[in-house]
Motif scaffolding. Structure first.
Motif, PDB file in Angstrom:
ATOM      1  N   THR A 190      -3.173  18.600  18.147  1.00  0.00           N
ATOM      2  CA  THR A 190      -2.511  17.298  18.007  1.00  0.00           C
ATOM      3  C   THR A 190      -1.195  17.268  18.782  1.00  0.00           C
ATOM      4  OG1 THR A 190      -1.487  17.991  15.921  1.00  0.00           O
ATOM      5  CG2 THR A 190      -3.544  16.737  15.783  1.00  0.00           C
ATOM      6  N   ARG A 191      -0.476  18.393  18.833  1.00  0.00           N
ATOM      7  CA  ARG A 191       0.744  18.451  19.631  1.00  0.00           C
ATOM      8  C   ARG A 191       0.434  18.294  21.113  1.00  0.00           C
ATOM      9  NH1 ARG A 191       2.757  23.668  19.041  1.00  0.00           N
ATOM     10  NH2 ARG A 191       1.816  23.673  17.006  1.00  0.00           N
ATOM     11  N   THR A 192      -0.637  18.928  21.554  1.00  0.00           N
ATOM     12  CA  THR A 192      -1.007  18.873  22.965  1.00  0.00           C
ATOM     13  C   THR A 192      -1.402  17.459  23.377  1.00  0.00           C
ATOM     14  OG1 THR A 192      -1.797  21.148  22.874  1.00  0.00           O
ATOM     15  CG2 THR A 192      -2.567  19.822  24.694  1.00  0.00           C
ATOM     16  N   TRP A 193      -2.139  16.770  22.535  1.00  0.00           N
ATOM     17  CA  TRP A 193      -2.643  15.448  22.892  1.00  0.00           C
ATOM     18  C   TRP A 193      -1.804  14.304  22.342  1.00  0.00           C
ATOM     19  CZ3 TRP A 193      -5.655  15.027  26.841  1.00  0.00           C
ATOM     20  CH2 TRP A 193      -6.413  16.121  27.220  1.00  0.00           C
ATOM     21  N   SER A 194      -0.628  14.599  21.825  1.00  0.00           N
ATOM     22  CA  SER A 194       0.274  13.529  21.402  1.00  0.00           C
ATOM     23  C   SER A 194       0.876  12.890  22.664  1.00  0.00           C
ATOM     24  CB  SER A 194       1.387  14.082  20.516  1.00  0.00           C
ATOM     25  OG  SER A 194       2.249  14.891  21.276  1.00  0.00           O
TER      26      SER A 194
END
Length: 106
Positions: A29-33
């Protein structure tokens, strides 16, 4: 006693797997935020710019080397040939290339 042992092993494995999955989901989720995507785009753009600069430098270097080869092949840096030949010839000033008038069909 055996059942209690396997219950403990199963509970421990469940806690471990849950923890690992949670960490992986958080990383995903951090990567694709939006912030993660923007940061990745900026770093990719910077590295692409660096690669493009290196490519342009390589092209300039190879272009100069090829130009030297071509100059040597057509002897562009040498003086034009002498006109002491009895056959009529023309000298092209751009490349000092000799062309026989006989071959032109005249």
């Amino acid at each position: 006693m055996r059942r209690l042992f396997w219950l403990g092993v199963g509970a421990g494995a469940g806690v471990y797997v849950t923890h690992r999955v949670k960490r992986r989901v958080e990383r995903f989720t951090r990567t694709w935020s939006p912030e993660g995507v923007a940061a990745r785009a900026v770093s990719t753009g910077q590295s692409a710019g660096d690669r493009l600069r290196l490519f342009a430098s390589d092209v300039r270097t190879e272009m100069q080397a090829r130009e030297e080869e071509l100059r040597e092949a057509v002897r562009m840096d040498q003086a034009p040939p002498d006109a002491g030949d009895p056959r009529p010839r023309r000298v092209l000033k751009a490349r000092y290339t000799i062309i026989d008038d006989d071959k032109d069909g005249n």
